[in-house]
Design a protein around this motif. Structure first.
Motif: not given
Length: 262
Positions: A16-27, A251-262
Motif C-alpha cells: 500500500k502506498v499512501i499520501q497525506t492531504q493537508r486537511g482543514k486549513i487555517d490561512a 511550513s508543513g510537509r506532505t507525507f508519502t509512505g509505503i507499507i508491505m502488509q503482514n
C-alpha cells in the motif's frame, strides 16, 4: 486525516502506498492541519498527533512509522529487523541525513516528507522489497532514484520487477530555476531536451523533476511501463498539499509512505 492511495502499475495487492492531504486549513498557520514532519518548525504536539492519527488509520504501532531526517542527499539506508528492535536513540542516529529508505520488513510504513520535491515509492512485490525516496533537485541530480534501486537489488530485489510511483510534487510549469540549477542537470548527463524548457516571456529555465527521475529509474533497469507519474502538482494545489514555494520553508510537509502488509 484524508489519504490518497497511490497506484503501483502492477500486481502489488499486499503493498500500500499512501499520501497525506493537508486537511482543514487555517490561512494564518502554514502547518495546518496535518503535518508529520518534526524538523521544519512545527509544534511537537501537532506532528505527534498527526503521526498517531496516521498509525491509527493504517492499523500499525506508533514505532512502526519510520521517516528519516532528510537533507537533500543521495544517501539510502536499509531499515532492517535490527533497526526495528533498536532503541529510539539508535534509530534517530541511523535516520539522520538520509533521503531514502529500503526495507524487507512487513508491517512497517517507511516514508518521506515533501513540500514540492518528488516522493518516489518503489516495490518489488515478488521478492518482498519496498523503498521510498525523497528527490528534490539536488537528490535528482545525485540520482537518488538509481541509488535506491541499487540498494533494493542488494537486499534481494530484481530491477525488472520494480514498480515505482511518484506522489504530488511541483510540476514543470511551476518549477522555475536559475541557470546554475539547469547547468547542474546538464553536467550530470541528463537529456535536457526532455526535462527542460525556457519560458519565452521570461527566459527562465523550467525543469521537469518527475521526468528526470523517470529517466534515472529507466537507466537503473526499471521498465518504463512500471513507472507511474504523479497526477497532482503541490504548488498548483497548495490547498491540498504543502508547497514550500507558496508557504515558505517553515511550513508543513506532505507525507508519502509505503507499507508491505503482514
Amino acid at each position: 486525516m484524508t489519504l490518497d492511495e497511490l497506484k503501483l502499475n502492477g500486481d502489488a495487492k499486499d503493498i500500500k502506498v499512501i499520501q497525506t492531504q493537508r486537511g482543514k486549513i487555517d490561512a494564518s498557520d502554514p502547518y495546518s492541519q496535518w503535518n508529520l514532519c518534526h524538523y521544519t518548525g512545527d509544534t511537537t504536539q501537532r506532528f505527534f498527533d498527526s503521526r498517531l492519527e496516521l498509525c491509527n488509520q493504517l492499523g500499525i504501532d506508533f514505532d512502526h512509522l519510520i521517516m528519516p531526517r532528510q537533507c537533500h542527499s543521495s544517501r539510502v539506508t536499509v531499515f532492517d529487523e535490527k533497526l526495528v528492535a533498536a532503541p529510539n536513540r539508535i534509530r534517530k542516529l541511523m535516520l539522520d541525513g538520509v533521503d531514502a529508505l529500503v526495507t524487507t520488513v512487513p508491517g512497517v510504513c517507511i516514508g518521506v516528507n515533501t513540500a514540492d520535491c518528488v516522493p518516489i515509492a518503489l516495490a518489488d512485490p515478488i521478492n518482498g522489497v519496498i523503498a521510498i525516496a525523497h528527490a528534490g533537485w539536488r537528490g535528482t541530480v545525485g540520482r537518488i532514484a538509481e541509488a535506491t534501486v541499487q540498494v533494493m537489488v542488494a537486499v534481494g530485489a530484481i530491477a525488472h520487477n520494480i514498480l515505482a510511483t511518484m506522489g504530488a510534487s511541483i510540476c514543470q510549469d511551476c518549477f522555475e530555476v536559475g541557470d546554475e540549477v539547469a547547468k547542474a542537470f546538464e553536467d550530470a548527463g541528463f537529456d535536457m531536451s526532455h526535462i527542460m524548457r525556457r519560458n519565452p516571456a521570461t527566459g527562465k529555465a523550467h525543469i521537469n523533476l518527475q521526468e528526470a527521475n523517470r529517466q534515472t529509474l529507466i537507466a537503473a533497469g526499471v521498465p518504463s511501463s512500471n513507472i507511474t507519474l504523479p497526477e497532482h502538482c503541490s504548488r498548483c494545489e497548495h490547498d491540498r498539499y504543502f508547497s514550500a514555494r507558496c508557504l515558505g520553508i517553515n511550513s508543513g510537509r506532505t507525507f508519502t509512505g509505503i507499507i508491505m502488509q503482514n
